[in-house]
Design an enzyme around this catalytic site. Structure first.
Site, mmCIF file in Angstrom:
data_model
loop_
_atom_site.group_PDB
_atom_site.id
_atom_site.type_symbol
_atom_site.label_atom_id
_atom_site.label_comp_id
_atom_site.label_asym_id
_atom_site.label_seq_id
_atom_site.Cartn_x
_atom_site.Cartn_y
_atom_site.Cartn_z
ATOM 1 C CB SER A 1 -26.402 -0.422 69.311
ATOM 2 O OG SER A 1 -27.076 -0.469 68.091
ATOM 3 C CG ASP B 1 -26.702 6.267 64.622
ATOM 4 O OD1 ASP B 1 -26.680 5.561 63.593
ATOM 5 O OD2 ASP B 1 -26.701 5.785 65.770
ATOM 6 C CG HIS C 1 -24.606 2.943 65.467
ATOM 7 N ND1 HIS C 1 -25.802 3.253 66.079
ATOM 8 C CD2 HIS C 1 -24.380 1.629 65.748
ATOM 9 C CE1 HIS C 1 -26.284 2.193 66.680
ATOM 10 N NE2 HIS C 1 -25.446 1.183 66.507
#
Ligand code: TYC
Length: 254
Positions: A102, A207, A235
């Site tokens: 991320s 996600d 995620h």
């Protein structure tokens, strides 16, 4: 067994922990407000200790790398990228691979672009190179942390305190919202053509926070990159599907 310590880099004491005795050094880069302890247990515990020397770190202002207090100036991804490389150099690694989740993936992309001679291979997952209004709408939908599930909120409250954590989270949303004013909402688009290391992009098809078009964009703009879409992944795919994730990563780093 895990060793941990603090290393002074660019004027800040950065917390890190390390495991394994392998020749291949690997740095784990956590997500927004993340830390090595909260974000990477299954990787620190289960990636091969024979093949790798694994380093987890808390970026400045995150986790145990405080003070300083975390902030999100316009160059914060570049600052994290430079700190990450500075830490690995200070720990004595002249060549290493990057695993970035991320926001940590965004810093990894920048680090690889500006240090093509130092970064061996790179894996990024749940990352994005630009921001759209749709992304900002998703973030604002969870701006109010009191609406989060306890499972998501508790670990961060424990790290930052129940008063400070909501403020930091809003500061992150406000910080990334500024990228909307840049051409094409670029967060790190201009760095992608400079990436030369073998790059593996992983993304969860389910996600809810980072739409799949972000992974497609990275795949299209990073020369020779590879893309794997995990059908059931969200995620946190490296935590929920840790065995599959670790296997994919080990095979790629081989
Ligand atoms: N890049 C963001 C991060 O590192 C993506 C994200 C936003 C993920 C909000 C989860 O609730 C979230 N955290």
């Amino acid at each position: 067994s895990m060793a941990s310590g603090r290393q002074r880099v660019h004027g800040v004491d950065l917390f890190y922990e390390t495991t394994g005795t392998g020749k291949h050094a690997v740095l784990l880069l956590p997500g927004a407000l993340g830390s090595t302890r909260t974000d990477f247990q299954p990787q620190l515990n289960s990636l091969s200790r024979e093949k790798f020397t694994i380093v987890g770190w808390d970026p400045r202002g995150n986790g145990k790398s405080r003070p300083p207090e975390r902030d999100f100036p316009p160059d914060f991804y570049e600052r994290d990228a430079k700190d990450a490389v500075g830490l690995m150099k200070a720990l004595g690694f002249s060549r290493f691979s990057l695993l970035g989740w991320s926001d940590g993936g965004i810093s990894a992309l920048i680090a690889a672009a500006i240090n093509p001679d130092l970064v061996h291979k790179m894996v990024v997952w749940g990352s994005n190179a630009f921001i759209t209004q749709q992304d900002i709408d998703l973030y604002n939908g969870i701006r109010d942390v009191s609406k989060w599930s306890a499972r998501m909120r508790k670990p961060l409250e424990e790290v930052y305190g129940a008063e400070v954590f909501p403020k930091l989270w809003e500061a992150w949303i406000d910080g990334v919202t500024h990228f909307l004013k840049r051409p094409e909402g670029s967060v790190c688009m201009e760095f992608l053509p400079r990436i030369t290391c073998p790059t593996f992009i992983i993304h969860g098809e389910k996600d809810p926070m980072v739409p799949t078009f972000h992974a497609q964009f990275l795949y299209k703009h990073i020369k020779g990159s590879r893309l794997y879409m995990m059908p059931e992944g969200k995620h946190n795919l490296h935590l929920k599907y840790a065995d599959e994730f670790n296997k994919l990563v080990e095979d790629f780093l081989e």
